[in-house]
Design an enzyme around this catalytic site. Sequence first.
Site, PDB file in Angstrom:
ATOM      1  N   ASP A 106       0.855  -1.183   0.000  1.00 34.47           N
ATOM      2  CA  ASP A 106       0.000   0.000   0.000  1.00 34.47           C
ATOM      3  C   ASP A 106       0.896   1.240   0.000  1.00 34.47           C
ATOM      4  O   ASP A 106       1.647   1.456   0.960  1.00 34.47           O
ATOM      5  CB  ASP A 106      -0.897  -0.032   1.249  1.00 34.47           C
ATOM      6  CG  ASP A 106      -1.929   1.075   1.240  1.00 34.47           C
ATOM      7  OD1 ASP A 106      -1.793   2.024   0.434  1.00 34.47           O
ATOM      8  OD2 ASP A 106      -2.888   0.988   2.045  1.00 34.47           O
ATOM      9  N   LEU A 123       7.761   3.807   1.545  1.00 34.42           N
ATOM     10  CA  LEU A 123       8.212   2.893   0.493  1.00 34.42           C
ATOM     11  C   LEU A 123       9.628   2.359   0.710  1.00 34.42           C
ATOM     12  O   LEU A 123       9.981   1.315   0.169  1.00 34.42           O
ATOM     13  CB  LEU A 123       8.171   3.616  -0.858  1.00 34.42           C
ATOM     14  CG  LEU A 123       6.764   3.731  -1.423  1.00 34.42           C
ATOM     15  CD1 LEU A 123       6.607   5.010  -2.184  1.00 34.42           C
ATOM     16  CD2 LEU A 123       6.470   2.550  -2.310  1.00 34.42           C
ATOM     17  N   LEU A 131      -0.227   5.979 -10.485  1.00 39.11           N
ATOM     18  CA  LEU A 131      -1.566   5.680 -11.000  1.00 39.11           C
ATOM     19  C   LEU A 131      -2.392   4.920  -9.963  1.00 39.11           C
ATOM     20  O   LEU A 131      -3.380   4.282 -10.311  1.00 39.11           O
ATOM     21  CB  LEU A 131      -1.473   4.833 -12.280  1.00 39.11           C
ATOM     22  CG  LEU A 131      -1.100   5.525 -13.588  1.00 39.11           C
ATOM     23  CD1 LEU A 131       0.404   5.668 -13.726  1.00 39.11           C
ATOM     24  CD2 LEU A 131      -1.629   4.774 -14.776  1.00 39.11           C
ATOM     25  N   TYR A 185     -12.834  11.320  -4.490  1.00 43.54           N
ATOM     26  CA  TYR A 185     -11.967  11.180  -5.666  1.00 43.54           C
ATOM     27  C   TYR A 185     -11.574  12.555  -6.206  1.00 43.54           C
ATOM     28  O   TYR A 185     -10.392  12.846  -6.388  1.00 43.54           O
ATOM     29  CB  TYR A 185     -12.696  10.367  -6.730  1.00 43.54           C
ATOM     30  CG  TYR A 185     -11.838   9.991  -7.918  1.00 43.54           C
ATOM     31  CD1 TYR A 185     -10.831   9.045  -7.787  1.00 43.54           C
ATOM     32  CD2 TYR A 185     -12.039  10.569  -9.161  1.00 43.54           C
ATOM     33  CE1 TYR A 185     -10.037   8.699  -8.888  1.00 43.54           C
ATOM     34  CE2 TYR A 185     -11.264  10.221 -10.257  1.00 43.54           C
ATOM     35  CZ  TYR A 185     -10.261   9.280 -10.120  1.00 43.54           C
ATOM     36  OH  TYR A 185      -9.483   8.933 -11.197  1.00 43.54           O
ATOM     37  N   LYS A 222      -7.869  14.008  -5.920  1.00 46.27           N
ATOM     38  CA  LYS A 222      -7.025  14.340  -7.076  1.00 46.27           C
ATOM     39  C   LYS A 222      -6.583  15.801  -7.032  1.00 46.27           C
ATOM     40  O   LYS A 222      -5.454  16.133  -7.410  1.00 46.27           O
ATOM     41  CB  LYS A 222      -7.760  14.049  -8.392  1.00 46.27           C
ATOM     42  CG  LYS A 222      -7.957  12.557  -8.678  1.00 46.27           C
ATOM     43  CD  LYS A 222      -6.639  11.858  -8.949  1.00 46.27           C
ATOM     44  CE  LYS A 222      -6.789  10.363  -9.180  1.00 46.27           C
ATOM     45  NZ  LYS A 222      -5.499   9.638  -9.110  1.00 46.27           N
TER      46      LYS A 222
END
Length: 319
Positions: free
Chosen positions: A57, A62, A77, A154, A158
């Site tokens: 996730d 990371l 994406l 959403y 964004k």
Amino acid sequence: MQIILVAGGAGFIGSNLCRALLDGGYKVICIDNFITGNRDNIKSLQEDAQFKFIEYDIVKDLSAIVSETSIDYIFHLASPASPNKKSPRSYINYPIETLLANSQGTYQLLEFAKRNRAKFLYASSSEIYGDPNVSPQKESYFGNVNPNGVRSVYDEGKRFGEAMVMAYVRKFDLDCRIVRIFNTYGPKMQADDGRVVSNFINQAIRGEPMTIYGTGKQTRSFCYVKDMVEGLKRAMFKDGITGEVINLGNPDERTIEDLAKVIKKKIGSYSEIVFEELSEDDPKTRKPDIAKAEKLLQWKPEVSLEEGLSKTIDYFKSI
Ligand code: UDP
């Protein structure tokens, strides 16, 4: 060999992009948590020695999972993208995950890009224009968005993501670009995604009623995925466009009713066309102005709706 990280690489557009990047001779690291992505989409990619998949996730740090410090490019994406609440994959059913993928997830990927000095592409959306008051939509239009309606997780996600990317451009000189993806369709779309193209094709193939929401007079402009992938690649690899925001989509605008008729005819289906309730804040019109993409990237879509639909129908018949 250059290394590219694709966050959301098991999704519809992501997996098509991974294929094109591998074919282009890049090493691809794909990250996905399968909220809306699909293991089948990456099966054939996993046969390629230059493809590495990590189930993770992106909202989390990371550096815990990617040891490389020589990542050259990062595509973000990773986000649910379907507004249809009847679909199990819709962002309406994953509101928190959607907000976090585009805020915290964008932050984690940007931090990772900063450490690697990687070039960054953020997949924004035509949804940032909301229910637009102008058509076609140019990048300079600020949009007409309900900040707390059902689609806001959403749309505002964004919009926040775009702001975050621009902060890294301005504060850290990171080489980022933002693309606003308009409606895209083609092979590897999920059959149960709830999007209009996948719904209509599958309904028509099965002889089930084709469900138009509202009057069907609302418009969308549909881009075939191969064209979209080409646009994404050009936006990433083009030098000198740091901080640019670019629409990617096909300006061929259709009403949803027209789309239903075209698909029904192409399949030779006996499905009846039925009208159902329109969901909240469903945009009445959507059409990209792609003059900027044409000028900066020398890009414009090449696949017609008729041709793209034929390929997509063949795909859904085959699975
Ligand atoms: N739509 C429809 N029938 C369906 C699915 C969608 O009429 O089975 C309509 C939806 O209300 C919208 C348009 O088709 O007006 C495009 O919907 P989609 O979910 O594909 O994408 P959006 O552009 O809304 O994100």
